[in-house]
Design an enzyme around this catalytic site. Structure first.
Site, PDB file in Angstrom:
ATOM      1  N   PHE A  15      -6.226 -11.639  -2.938  1.00  0.00           N
ATOM      2  CA  PHE A  15      -6.274 -13.048  -3.388  1.00  0.00           C
ATOM      3  C   PHE A  15      -6.247 -14.024  -2.201  1.00  0.00           C
ATOM      4  CE2 PHE A  15      -3.075 -16.408  -4.891  1.00  0.00           C
ATOM      5  CZ  PHE A  15      -4.062 -17.305  -5.287  1.00  0.00           C
ATOM      6  N   ILE A  16      -5.219 -13.951  -1.373  1.00  0.00           N
ATOM      7  CA  ILE A  16      -5.105 -14.905  -0.260  1.00  0.00           C
ATOM      8  C   ILE A  16      -6.052 -14.514   0.873  1.00  0.00           C
ATOM      9  CG2 ILE A  16      -3.548 -15.946   1.441  1.00  0.00           C
ATOM     10  CD1 ILE A  16      -1.219 -15.355  -0.473  1.00  0.00           C
ATOM     11  N   ASP A  61      -6.937   2.415   4.596  1.00  0.00           N
ATOM     12  CA  ASP A  61      -5.511   2.097   4.549  1.00  0.00           C
ATOM     13  C   ASP A  61      -5.033   1.733   5.958  1.00  0.00           C
ATOM     14  OD1 ASP A  61      -2.605   2.454   4.316  1.00  0.00           O
ATOM     15  OD2 ASP A  61      -3.092   3.344   2.374  1.00  0.00           O
ATOM     16  N   LEU A  83      -2.257  -9.507   6.323  1.00  0.00           N
ATOM     17  CA  LEU A  83      -1.847  -9.865   4.953  1.00  0.00           C
ATOM     18  C   LEU A  83      -1.714  -8.653   4.043  1.00  0.00           C
ATOM     19  CD1 LEU A  83      -4.447 -12.048   5.745  1.00  0.00           C
ATOM     20  CD2 LEU A  83      -3.290 -13.238   3.916  1.00  0.00           C
ATOM     21  N   THR A 136       6.551 -14.125   2.785  1.00  0.00           N
ATOM     22  CA  THR A 136       6.801 -14.858   1.541  1.00  0.00           C
ATOM     23  C   THR A 136       8.156 -15.578   1.568  1.00  0.00           C
ATOM     24  OG1 THR A 136       7.285 -14.490  -0.806  1.00  0.00           O
ATOM     25  CG2 THR A 136       7.606 -12.623   0.620  1.00  0.00           C
ATOM     26  N   ASP A 137       8.283 -16.579   0.706  1.00  0.00           N
ATOM     27  CA  ASP A 137       9.581 -17.253   0.561  1.00  0.00           C
ATOM     28  C   ASP A 137      10.614 -16.351  -0.116  1.00  0.00           C
ATOM     29  OD1 ASP A 137       8.502 -17.310  -2.021  1.00  0.00           O
ATOM     30  OD2 ASP A 137       8.784 -19.458  -2.325  1.00  0.00           O
ATOM     31  N   GLU A 138      10.122 -15.271  -0.749  1.00  0.00           N
ATOM     32  CA  GLU A 138      11.053 -14.410  -1.493  1.00  0.00           C
ATOM     33  C   GLU A 138      12.035 -13.688  -0.586  1.00  0.00           C
ATOM     34  OE1 GLU A 138       9.505 -12.235  -4.836  1.00  0.00           O
ATOM     35  OE2 GLU A 138       7.700 -13.461  -4.833  1.00  0.00           O
ATOM     36  N   TYR A 162      10.121  -5.591  -3.666  1.00  0.00           N
ATOM     37  CA  TYR A 162       9.013  -6.292  -2.986  1.00  0.00           C
ATOM     38  C   TYR A 162       9.551  -7.191  -1.879  1.00  0.00           C
ATOM     39  CZ  TYR A 162       5.653 -10.069  -2.111  1.00  0.00           C
ATOM     40  OH  TYR A 162       4.850 -11.002  -1.492  1.00  0.00           O
ATOM     41  N   LYS A 166       9.072  -7.000   2.279  1.00  0.00           N
ATOM     42  CA  LYS A 166       8.513  -8.079   3.109  1.00  0.00           C
ATOM     43  C   LYS A 166       9.537  -8.507   4.164  1.00  0.00           C
ATOM     44  CE  LYS A 166       5.016  -9.806   2.674  1.00  0.00           C
ATOM     45  NZ  LYS A 166       3.678  -9.425   3.204  1.00  0.00           N
ATOM     46  N   LEU A 202       1.249 -14.843 -12.813  1.00  0.00           N
ATOM     47  CA  LEU A 202       1.525 -15.815 -13.879  1.00  0.00           C
ATOM     48  C   LEU A 202       0.304 -16.621 -14.354  1.00  0.00           C
ATOM     49  CD1 LEU A 202       3.571 -17.238 -15.708  1.00  0.00           C
ATOM     50  CD2 LEU A 202       4.111 -18.764 -13.839  1.00  0.00           C
ATOM     51  N   ASN A 261       8.785 -21.950 -14.673  1.00  0.00           N
ATOM     52  CA  ASN A 261       7.703 -21.127 -15.219  1.00  0.00           C
ATOM     53  C   ASN A 261       7.195 -21.716 -16.532  1.00  0.00           C
ATOM     54  OD1 ASN A 261       7.776 -19.369 -13.104  1.00  0.00           O
ATOM     55  ND2 ASN A 261       8.964 -17.788 -14.162  1.00  0.00           N
TER      56      ASN A 261
HETATM   57  P1  NAD Z   1      -3.055  -9.154  -3.272  1.00  0.00           P
HETATM   58  O1  NAD Z   1      -2.264  -8.095  -3.944  1.00  0.00           O
HETATM   59  O2  NAD Z   1      -3.958 -10.017  -4.068  1.00  0.00           O
HETATM   60  O3  NAD Z   1      -3.933  -8.511  -2.104  1.00  0.00           O
HETATM   61  C1  NAD Z   1      -3.416  -7.602  -1.185  1.00  0.00           C
HETATM   62  C2  NAD Z   1      -4.586  -6.889  -0.504  1.00  0.00           C
HETATM   63  O4  NAD Z   1      -4.028  -5.982   0.464  1.00  0.00           O
HETATM   64  C3  NAD Z   1      -5.429  -6.058  -1.475  1.00  0.00           C
HETATM   65  O5  NAD Z   1      -6.813  -6.296  -1.270  1.00  0.00           O
HETATM   66  C4  NAD Z   1      -5.065  -4.617  -1.124  1.00  0.00           C
HETATM   67  O6  NAD Z   1      -6.137  -3.696  -1.284  1.00  0.00           O
HETATM   68  C5  NAD Z   1      -4.682  -4.744   0.342  1.00  0.00           C
HETATM   69  N1  NAD Z   1      -3.760  -3.671   0.744  1.00  0.00           N
HETATM   70  C6  NAD Z   1      -2.547  -3.383   0.179  1.00  0.00           C
HETATM   71  N2  NAD Z   1      -1.994  -2.330   0.810  1.00  0.00           N
HETATM   72  C7  NAD Z   1      -2.879  -1.953   1.775  1.00  0.00           C
HETATM   73  C8  NAD Z   1      -2.876  -0.923   2.738  1.00  0.00           C
HETATM   74  N3  NAD Z   1      -1.859  -0.054   2.841  1.00  0.00           N
HETATM   75  N4  NAD Z   1      -3.938  -0.806   3.571  1.00  0.00           N
HETATM   76  C9  NAD Z   1      -4.983  -1.663   3.478  1.00  0.00           C
HETATM   77  N5  NAD Z   1      -5.037  -2.657   2.555  1.00  0.00           N
HETATM   78  C10 NAD Z   1      -4.000  -2.793   1.723  1.00  0.00           C
HETATM   79  O7  NAD Z   1      -1.976 -10.032  -2.480  1.00  0.00           O
HETATM   80  P2  NAD Z   1      -2.026 -11.568  -2.073  1.00  0.00           P
HETATM   81  O8  NAD Z   1      -1.445 -12.368  -3.152  1.00  0.00           O
HETATM   82  O9  NAD Z   1      -3.374 -11.891  -1.555  1.00  0.00           O
HETATM   83  O10 NAD Z   1      -0.979 -11.560  -0.870  1.00  0.00           O
HETATM   84  C11 NAD Z   1      -1.408 -11.398   0.486  1.00  0.00           C
HETATM   85  C12 NAD Z   1      -0.197 -11.445   1.388  1.00  0.00           C
HETATM   86  O11 NAD Z   1       0.474 -12.687   1.217  1.00  0.00           O
HETATM   87  C13 NAD Z   1       0.823 -10.367   1.070  1.00  0.00           C
HETATM   88  O12 NAD Z   1       1.352  -9.904   2.289  1.00  0.00           O
HETATM   89  C14 NAD Z   1       1.893 -11.089   0.253  1.00  0.00           C
HETATM   90  O13 NAD Z   1       3.137 -10.489   0.422  1.00  0.00           O
HETATM   91  C15 NAD Z   1       1.830 -12.465   0.883  1.00  0.00           C
HETATM   92  N6  NAD Z   1       2.242 -13.568  -0.018  1.00  0.00           N
HETATM   93  C16 NAD Z   1       1.663 -13.752  -1.240  1.00  0.00           C
HETATM   94  C17 NAD Z   1       2.051 -14.827  -2.041  1.00  0.00           C
HETATM   95  C18 NAD Z   1       1.396 -15.109  -3.376  1.00  0.00           C
HETATM   96  O14 NAD Z   1       1.859 -16.017  -4.079  1.00  0.00           O
HETATM   97  N7  NAD Z   1       0.352 -14.394  -3.748  1.00  0.00           N
HETATM   98  C19 NAD Z   1       3.048 -15.700  -1.587  1.00  0.00           C
HETATM   99  C20 NAD Z   1       3.615 -15.487  -0.328  1.00  0.00           C
HETATM  100  C21 NAD Z   1       3.195 -14.424   0.451  1.00  0.00           C
END
Ligand code: NAD
Length: 355
Positions: A15-16, A61, A83, A136-138, A162, A166, A202, A261
């Site tokens: 996603f990000i 991976d 990420l 993350t803020d978590e 989780y 992190k 969500l 929420n």
């Molecule tokens: P997501 O689950 O949508 O995407 C994660 C991506 O990482 C996926 O494409 C997955 O295939 C890849 N991935 C996971 N494990 C892997 C591995 N071992 N090797 C290679 N690729 C791997 O997550 P997101 O929401 O895009 O989050 C991205 C980052 O931002 C994460 O580190 C998450 O902890 C952090 N983050 C997310 C949020 C949020 O609200 N979504 C908020 C704060 C921080």
């Protein structure tokens, strides 16, 4: 010799990460190498439509050391933005092992191999190199006092597997800076919303349930507070930290937009009532309160004063606009919401709501 700026991104099909890759590809002077194992949450299509001559996907991976070392050697990136992670709290409660492997051991691998790569670099390229770890803020846990927010000096007190995975990586990143002077910076962002998010989180989940006229499961009383930031603002913040952040530091990237929420669900339901009304009743009537998640954090709240003062960054997308654009995108992309993701959707839990 290529004069492009090379970025190694991990998790760039998530996603990000995909938002970050799209943003970087807007500049023809950038070249992106994306290592992503393509998990259930990934979306390769989100990067189509861009000029792919500046983009390479390595489907692997990050725990495959040979692949990471090879990518570093053959592409010789100027910057690394890490990420890749398992990201859904409920899944971390059901199967923590994936989170330990990807989030802790995976980050260790990225730090260690990138450190080896950086050690072998020379000159200006070495001096300018940075490794950004997206967290993350978590990691701060839950904040109760409504007059307070977490800043970068707040203690790390994660409550879910989780968040703990992190937080472990935040500490590894810190240690690699302190011990080896490896040029790493950590960003801790709040809840992101936007397009291409997997519909277990969500916002897309609520839209999906509404369109299917199914019950919308809400954990506990729905009064848990989250700070929502548009994913594009987060990506801008990450790049601002890359350009202007101090090595060894952490930076909170928040949306200054705290909502319960239940309030988020209400906003979505009301907007859908306007643009896609139900035949009978309102979408909000679909809400069903379900048993709360174990150790569910009550409130996340970030102070972004450091980003404002040091980096001159703050979020710019008003939530009222961003959420409407987001809802409309999911309506226009029902394929992502329903079909593409359905087979990968492990939907046996009632409350699949993140954060
Ligand atoms: P997501 O689950 O949508 O995407 C994660 C991506 O990482 C996926 O494409 C997955 O295939 C890849 N991935 C996971 N494990 C892997 C591995 N071992 N090797 C290679 N690729 C791997 O997550 P997101 O929401 O895009 O989050 C991205 C980052 O931002 C994460 O580190 C998450 O902890 C952090 N983050 C997310 C949020 C949020 O609200 N979504 C908020 C704060 C921080």
């Amino acid at each position: 010799m290529s004069t492009k700026t090379k970025y190694l991104i991990t998790g760039g099909c998530g996603f990000i990460g995909s938002c970050l890759v799209r943003k970087l590809l807007d500049d023809d002077n950038n070249f992106i190498v994306n290592i992503d194992k393509i998990s259930y949450a990934s979306n390769k299509n989100s990067i189509q439509g861009h000029d792919n001559k500046n983009y390479t996907l390595i489907e692997s991976d990050i725990n495959d050391a040979g692949v990471v070392e090879d990518a570093l050697k053959s592409h010789s990136p100027n910057y690394i933005i890490h990420l890749a992670a398992e990201s859904h709290v409920d899944r971390s409660i059901d199967s923590p092992d994936n989170f330990i492997n990807s989030n802790i051991i995976g980050t260790y691998n990225m730090l260690q191999y990138s450190y080896g790569y950086w050690s072998s670099m020379e000159g200006l390229k070495k001096k300018n190199f940075k490794f950004i770890y997206v967290s993350t803020d978590e990691v701060y846990g839950s904040i109760v006092d409504e007059n307070c927010s977490f800043d970068e000096e707040s203690p790390i007190r994660p409550n879910s597997p989780y968040a703990a995975s992190k937080a472990s990586s935040d500490l590894l990143a810190r240690a690699w800076y302190k011990t080896y002077s490896f040029p790493v910076i950590v960003t801790n962002s709040s809840n992101n919303y936007g397009i291409w998010q997997f519909p277990e989180k969500l916002i897309p989940l609520v839209i999906k349930k509404c369109l299917k006229e199914q019950k919308i499961p809400i954990y506990g009383n729905g009064k848990q507070i989250r700070d929502w930031i548009n994913v594009e603002d987060n990506v801008d913040g990450i790049l601002a930290v890359l350009n202007n952040g101090r090595l060894g530091e952490r930076y909170n990237i928040g949306g200054l937009n705290e909502l319960t929420n239940l309030e988020i669900v209400e906003v979505i339901c009301k907007f859908l009532d306007e643009i896609r009304p139900r035949n009978i009743g309102k979408y909000f009537d679909l809400i069903e309160f379900v048993k709360d998640r174990p150790a569910h954090d009550f409130r996340y709240s970030l102070s972004i004063n450091k980003m404002i003062k040091e980096i001159n960054w703050k979020p710019v997308i008003p939530f009222e606009d961003g959420i409407k654009e987001t809802v409309k995108w999911y309506l226009d992309n029902e394929n992502w919401l329903f079909y593409e993701t359905q087979e990968r959707y492990d939907g046996n839990r009632l409350g699949q709501i993140k954060k």
